[in-house]
Write a protein that holds these residues in place. Structure first.
Motif, short mmCIF file in Angstrom:
data_model
loop_
_atom_site.label_atom_id
_atom_site.label_comp_id
_atom_site.label_asym_id
_atom_site.label_seq_id
_atom_site.Cartn_x
_atom_site.Cartn_y
_atom_site.Cartn_z
N THR A 1 -2.21 -3.69 7.98
CA THR A 1 -2.01 -2.30 7.99
C THR A 1 -2.17 -1.47 6.72
N LEU A 2 -1.67 -2.53 5.55
CA LEU A 2 -1.52 -2.04 4.23
C LEU A 2 -3.16 -2.02 3.66
N GLU A 3 -4.06 -2.93 3.96
CA GLU A 3 -5.24 -3.23 3.58
C GLU A 3 -6.10 -2.09 4.27
N SER A 4 -5.90 -1.74 5.50
CA SER A 4 -6.39 -0.63 6.29
C SER A 4 -6.13 0.81 5.68
N LEU A 5 -4.93 0.80 4.99
CA LEU A 5 -4.45 1.98 4.70
C LEU A 5 -5.07 2.28 3.28
N PHE B 1 0.91 5.85 -2.15
CA PHE B 1 2.11 5.14 -2.40
C PHE B 1 2.96 4.52 -1.23
N VAL B 2 3.34 3.26 -1.17
CA VAL B 2 3.92 2.78 0.07
C VAL B 2 5.29 2.28 -0.25
N GLY B 3 6.15 2.67 0.81
CA GLY B 3 7.42 1.96 0.70
C GLY B 3 7.73 1.17 1.87
N ALA B 4 7.76 -0.24 2.05
CA ALA B 4 7.75 -1.08 3.17
C ALA B 4 8.82 -2.03 3.12
N VAL B 5 9.73 -1.81 4.26
CA VAL B 5 10.72 -2.72 4.44
C VAL B 5 10.34 -3.60 5.63
N ALA B 6 10.45 -5.08 5.42
CA ALA B 6 9.81 -5.95 6.16
C ALA B 6 11.24 -6.71 6.55
N TYR B 7 11.61 -7.13 7.82
CA TYR B 7 12.56 -8.02 8.17
C TYR B 7 11.78 -9.24 8.70
N GLY C 1 5.03 -15.59 7.54
CA GLY C 1 3.62 -15.29 7.12
C GLY C 1 3.62 -14.32 5.90
N ALA C 2 2.58 -14.30 5.09
CA ALA C 2 2.40 -13.07 4.36
C ALA C 2 2.35 -11.83 5.01
N GLY C 3 1.67 -11.86 6.16
CA GLY C 3 1.70 -10.35 6.76
C GLY C 3 2.74 -9.93 7.23
N GLU C 4 4.06 -10.64 7.69
CA GLU C 4 5.18 -10.22 8.09
C GLU C 4 5.91 -9.76 6.85
N ARG C 5 5.29 -10.22 5.63
CA ARG C 5 6.20 -9.57 4.66
C ARG C 5 5.53 -8.31 3.95
N CYS C 6 4.69 -7.95 4.77
CA CYS C 6 3.89 -6.68 4.47
C CYS C 6 2.96 -6.95 3.06
N PRO D 1 -3.44 -11.51 2.46
CA PRO D 1 -3.94 -12.53 1.42
C PRO D 1 -5.46 -12.08 1.22
N GLY D 2 -5.67 -12.58 0.00
CA GLY D 2 -7.08 -12.25 -0.41
C GLY D 2 -6.89 -10.86 -1.37
N PRO D 3 -7.93 -10.47 -2.00
CA PRO D 3 -7.86 -9.65 -3.01
C PRO D 3 -7.89 -8.04 -2.81
N LEU D 4 -7.98 -7.70 -1.34
CA LEU D 4 -8.06 -6.37 -1.20
C LEU D 4 -7.01 -5.35 -1.67
N LEU D 5 -5.77 -6.08 -1.57
CA LEU D 5 -4.40 -5.25 -1.85
C LEU D 5 -4.15 -5.26 -3.58
N GLU D 6 -4.91 -6.50 -4.24
CA GLU D 6 -4.53 -6.58 -5.56
C GLU D 6 -4.67 -4.93 -6.49
N PRO D 7 -5.51 -4.37 -6.27
CA PRO D 7 -5.71 -3.13 -7.07
C PRO D 7 -4.71 -2.24 -6.80
N HIS D 8 -4.13 -2.43 -5.68
CA HIS D 8 -3.06 -1.16 -5.29
C HIS D 8 -1.42 -1.74 -5.52
N GLN D 9 -1.59 -2.97 -5.92
CA GLN D 9 -0.17 -3.69 -5.89
C GLN D 9 1.17 -2.63 -6.63
N ARG D 10 0.49 -1.80 -7.57
CA ARG D 10 1.63 -0.90 -8.42
C ARG D 10 2.09 0.19 -7.51
N ASN D 11 1.20 0.33 -6.39
CA ASN D 11 1.48 1.52 -5.61
C ASN D 11 2.42 1.20 -4.41
N ILE D 12 2.76 -0.15 -4.25
CA ILE D 12 3.55 -0.62 -3.15
C ILE D 12 4.81 -1.20 -3.55
#
Length: 176
Positions: free
Chosen positions: A63-67, A78-84, A92-97, A100-111
């Motif tokens: 979802t974050l990648e698509s967003l 900007f994202v605020g994600a709460v993951a149980y 897995g990584a997906g469950e922690r929002c 994997p891979g580089p798609l979210l790397e440029p946006h990490q400061r906005n999450i």
């Protein structure tokens, strides 16, 4: 309403719950003590806070990648994600929002993420409240489920809809 459905596509229609709360925050005092709303921010500088509450949802990272990849101006999202998640390293990584891979790397400061043990979950209302607590003063708020796909330019379309609304603080909802 039809434009909301066209702007967003859903992975699970049975969990279709979108509440788009669009509000320019703050108010300016006018003469005679009345409050006037400031103009709605627009253009590529308007910012959007996306609130996500997730309970053991392996699709949250997708979802974050698509967003971000579908946004016309991802720098304003900007994202605020709460993951149980399950305790220990079994989630897995997906469950922690995360993704994997580089798609979210440029946006990490906005999450902003808050990862909690699934045994502490008390339902979606608390998760949404916790996600909203990660809000950082953005101009607009979008509350979504953790398993969604976005279409290209969704951010421009939402801001266009807000500007066209007949009220200064529109609230858009989509039925289940």
């Amino acid at each position: 309403m039809e434009r909301v459905r066209k702007a967003l596509s859903w992975r699970r229609l049975s969990t279709f719950r979108l509440v788009l709360l669009v509000a320019a925050l703050g108010a300016a005092a006018a003469a005679a003590g009345e409050q006037q709303l400031p103009p709605l921010p627009s253009g590529s500088n308007a910012t959007i806070f996306v609130s996500i509450g997730a309970y053991r949802d392996s699709q949250c990272g997708d979802t974050l990648e698509s967003l971000f990849t579908a946004a016309a101006h991802p720098h304003r999202v900007f994202v605020g994600a709460v993951a149980y998640v399950m305790a220990g390293n079994i989630s897995g990584a997906g469950e922690r929002c995360e993704a994997p891979g580089p798609l979210l790397e440029p946006h990490q400061r906005n999450i902003r993420r808050l990862v909690l043990a699934a045994r502490e979950a008390r339902g979606p209302t608390l998760a949404r409240h916790q996600a909203a607590s990660l809000y950082g003063g953005q101009d607009y708020l979008l509350q979504i489920d953790s398993h969604m796909n976005f279409t290209r330019g969704w951010d421009d379309e939402l801001l266009r809809m807000a500007a066209a609304a007949p009220t200064r603080r529109p609230v858009f909802t989509a039925p289940k």
